[in-house]
Scaffold this motif. Structure first.
Motif, PDB file in Angstrom:
ATOM      1  N   GLU A 130       0.923  -1.361   0.101  1.00 22.39           N
ATOM      2  CA  GLU A 130      -0.108  -0.134   0.130  1.00 22.39           C
ATOM      3  C   GLU A 130       0.928   1.460  -0.163  1.00 22.39           C
ATOM      4  OE1 GLU A 130      -2.241  -3.714   1.300  1.00 22.39           O
ATOM      5  OE2 GLU A 130      -0.312  -2.717   1.710  1.00 22.39           O
ATOM      6  N   ALA A 131       2.161   1.016   0.318  1.00 19.86           N
ATOM      7  CA  ALA A 131       2.910   2.259   0.203  1.00 19.86           C
ATOM      8  C   ALA A 131       3.276   2.893  -1.004  1.00 19.86           C
ATOM      9  CB  ALA A 131       4.341   2.172   0.911  1.00 19.86           C
ATOM     10  N   PHE A 132       3.134   2.080  -2.075  1.00 20.92           N
ATOM     11  CA  PHE A 132       3.325   2.322  -3.493  1.00 20.92           C
ATOM     12  C   PHE A 132       2.049   2.660  -4.240  1.00 20.92           C
ATOM     13  CE2 PHE A 132       6.396  -0.690  -2.134  1.00 20.92           C
ATOM     14  CZ  PHE A 132       7.743   0.068  -2.351  1.00 20.92           C
ATOM     15  N   ASN A 133       2.196   3.395  -5.340  1.00 17.32           N
ATOM     16  CA  ASN A 133       1.273   3.782  -6.328  1.00 17.32           C
ATOM     17  C   ASN A 133       0.002   4.248  -5.384  1.00 17.32           C
ATOM     18  OD1 ASN A 133       2.299   2.282  -8.793  1.00 17.32           O
ATOM     19  ND2 ASN A 133       2.028   0.599  -7.461  1.00 17.32           N
ATOM     20  N   ASN A 134       0.373   5.150  -4.436  1.00 18.84           N
ATOM     21  CA  ASN A 134      -0.626   5.702  -3.571  1.00 18.84           C
ATOM     22  C   ASN A 134      -0.214   7.332  -3.350  1.00 18.84           C
ATOM     23  OD1 ASN A 134      -2.547   6.588  -1.949  1.00 18.84           O
ATOM     24  ND2 ASN A 134      -2.149   4.678  -0.464  1.00 18.84           N
ATOM     25  N   PRO A 135      -0.892   8.205  -4.045  1.00 15.75           N
ATOM     26  CA  PRO A 135      -0.452   9.567  -3.845  1.00 15.75           C
ATOM     27  C   PRO A 135      -0.669  10.055  -2.335  1.00 15.75           C
ATOM     28  CG  PRO A 135      -2.139   9.597  -5.286  1.00 15.75           C
ATOM     29  CD  PRO A 135      -1.812   8.299  -5.045  1.00 15.75           C
ATOM     30  N   ASP A 136      -1.724   9.429  -1.621  1.00 14.62           N
ATOM     31  CA  ASP A 136      -2.110   9.554  -0.233  1.00 14.62           C
ATOM     32  C   ASP A 136      -0.832   9.291   0.713  1.00 14.62           C
ATOM     33  OD1 ASP A 136      -4.171  10.815  -0.933  1.00 14.62           O
ATOM     34  OD2 ASP A 136      -5.358   9.023  -0.939  1.00 14.62           O
ATOM     35  N   PHE A 140       6.539   7.915  -0.342  1.00 13.87           N
ATOM     36  CA  PHE A 140       6.719   7.683  -1.728  1.00 13.87           C
ATOM     37  C   PHE A 140       6.055   8.622  -2.568  1.00 13.87           C
ATOM     38  CE2 PHE A 140       8.019   3.121  -0.487  1.00 13.87           C
ATOM     39  CZ  PHE A 140       9.370   3.207  -0.764  1.00 13.87           C
ATOM     40  N   ASN A 141       5.086   9.272  -2.261  1.00 13.18           N
ATOM     41  CA  ASN A 141       4.144  10.083  -2.878  1.00 13.18           C
ATOM     42  C   ASN A 141       3.613   9.621  -4.564  1.00 13.18           C
ATOM     43  OD1 ASN A 141       4.481  12.342  -1.156  1.00 13.18           O
ATOM     44  ND2 ASN A 141       6.394  12.871  -1.947  1.00 13.18           N
ATOM     45  N   GLY A 142       3.205   8.398  -4.394  1.00 13.74           N
ATOM     46  CA  GLY A 142       2.696   7.920  -5.573  1.00 13.74           C
ATOM     47  C   GLY A 142       3.566   7.026  -6.472  1.00 13.74           C
ATOM     48  N   PHE A 168       7.370  -8.263  -6.654  1.00 11.16           N
ATOM     49  CA  PHE A 168       7.732  -7.706  -5.126  1.00 11.16           C
ATOM     50  C   PHE A 168       7.269  -8.665  -4.064  1.00 11.16           C
ATOM     51  CE2 PHE A 168       9.935  -4.013  -6.150  1.00 11.16           C
ATOM     52  CZ  PHE A 168      10.284  -3.186  -5.063  1.00 11.16           C
ATOM     53  N   SER A 169       7.847  -9.126  -3.043  1.00  8.81           N
ATOM     54  CA  SER A 169       7.566  -9.490  -1.821  1.00  8.81           C
ATOM     55  C   SER A 169       7.479  -8.425  -0.703  1.00  8.81           C
ATOM     56  CB  SER A 169       8.144 -10.720  -1.467  1.00  8.81           C
ATOM     57  OG  SER A 169       7.832 -11.296  -0.232  1.00  8.81           O
ATOM     58  N   TYR A 170       6.140  -8.022  -0.450  1.00  9.64           N
ATOM     59  CA  TYR A 170       5.887  -6.814   0.444  1.00  9.64           C
ATOM     60  C   TYR A 170       6.087  -7.184   1.960  1.00  9.64           C
ATOM     61  CZ  TYR A 170       4.098  -5.223  -3.929  1.00  9.64           C
ATOM     62  OH  TYR A 170       4.107  -4.820  -5.141  1.00  9.64           O
ATOM     63  N   ASP A 171       6.309  -6.265   2.961  1.00 11.06           N
ATOM     64  CA  ASP A 171       6.139  -6.262   4.396  1.00 11.06           C
ATOM     65  C   ASP A 171       6.833  -7.427   4.849  1.00 11.06           C
ATOM     66  OD1 ASP A 171       5.246  -4.777   6.423  1.00 11.06           O
ATOM     67  OD2 ASP A 171       3.310  -4.786   6.031  1.00 11.06           O
ATOM     68  N   VAL A 172       7.991  -7.892   4.419  1.00  9.33           N
ATOM     69  CA  VAL A 172       8.862  -9.381   4.876  1.00  9.33           C
ATOM     70  C   VAL A 172       9.146  -9.142   6.169  1.00  9.33           C
ATOM     71  CG1 VAL A 172       9.512  -9.790   2.371  1.00  9.33           C
ATOM     72  CG2 VAL A 172      11.055  -8.691   4.037  1.00  9.33           C
ATOM     73  N   MET A 173       9.233  -8.045   6.995  1.00 12.18           N
ATOM     74  CA  MET A 173       9.998  -8.281   8.172  1.00 12.18           C
ATOM     75  C   MET A 173       8.600  -7.933   9.315  1.00 12.18           C
ATOM     76  SD  MET A 173      13.582  -6.592   8.111  1.00 12.18           S
ATOM     77  CE  MET A 173      14.013  -6.981   9.258  1.00 12.18           C
ATOM     78  N   LYS A 174       7.733  -6.859   9.168  1.00 12.31           N
ATOM     79  CA  LYS A 174       6.744  -6.679   9.836  1.00 12.31           C
ATOM     80  C   LYS A 174       5.456  -7.317   9.819  1.00 12.31           C
ATOM     81  CE  LYS A 174       8.327  -2.081  11.613  1.00 12.31           C
ATOM     82  NZ  LYS A 174       7.894  -0.657  11.858  1.00 12.31           N
TER      83      LYS A 174
END
Length: 198
Positions: A130-136, A140-142, A168-174
């Motif tokens: 959710e941190a990517f491709n999201n201007p909100d 990362f600013n979108g 991409f494999s996301y959020d692999v630690m938290k």
């Protein structure tokens, strides 16, 4: 038979031993062996011969990179590996300089690559999808995953290699979802490395 160079870009840290990256590589090798790919491997954090690595790039139809996202890029050992190998390769065996000519010095910068294969990045990241491709999202600013990896894409484009879709494999630690990631990865490998190489 397709020829693939698999590069492990992981750098060991006490909090990040590289087991997940190694597991992705093993899964990829299992699938590719079943499809009769010829495989060569390199671990960027281990000792390597630069001339041999250049020859691997020339030999390969596909370069597959498995790497963690490390401070918004790749690990220092993988960056050093690329600096060593790509710099030597730029001396004529992998590219004819930067693509420009003395007759036309303003055009075609970066288009001197001599390789004709493809490449694929597979990345483990602690950032959530959710941190990517999201201007909100204000960090990362979108921007997309591939926007973040743009310098890496340009490195491979310099030598004439064409991209396959990034995994991409996301959020692999938290907040890891490893089993689901493995399923997505296997499907991705079959689609990008097998179906598109037929």
């Amino acid at each position: 038979m397709k020829k693939i160079l698999i590069i492990n870009g992981h750098q060991y840290y006490e909090f990040s031993e590289g087991k997940l990256n190694a597991s992705f590589i093993e899964k990829a090798k299992t699938i590719l062996n079943e499809e009769n790919f010829e495989i060569k491997e390199t671990a960027a954090s281990e000792k390597y011969d630069v001339k041999e690595e250049v020859e691997k790039f020339i030999w390969a139809d596909i370069v597959f990179v498995q790497t963690p996202l490390n401070w918004m890029s790749v690990s220092w050992s993988f960056k050093k590996y690329l600096d060593d190998v790509l710099t030597l390769g730029m001396m004529g065996s992998m590219s004819k300089g930067d693509g420009r000519t003395s007759e036309n010095p303003k055009n075609n910068y970066g288009l001197g690559g001599l390789l004709e294969g493809k490449y694929m990045f597979s990345v483990t990241a602690n950032a959530p999808k959710e941190a990517f491709n999201n201007p909100d999202e204000k960090f990362f600013n979108g921007i997309s995953e591939d926007d973040l990896l743009l310098p890496m894409h340009l490195n491979f484009k310099w030598f004439g290699l064409e991209p396959l879709a990034t995994f991409f494999s996301y959020d692999v630690m938290k907040n890891p979802e490893v089993e689901n990631d493995f399923i997505r990865f296997e499907n991705h490998i079959k689609e990008e490395l097998i179906n598109k190489s037929k």
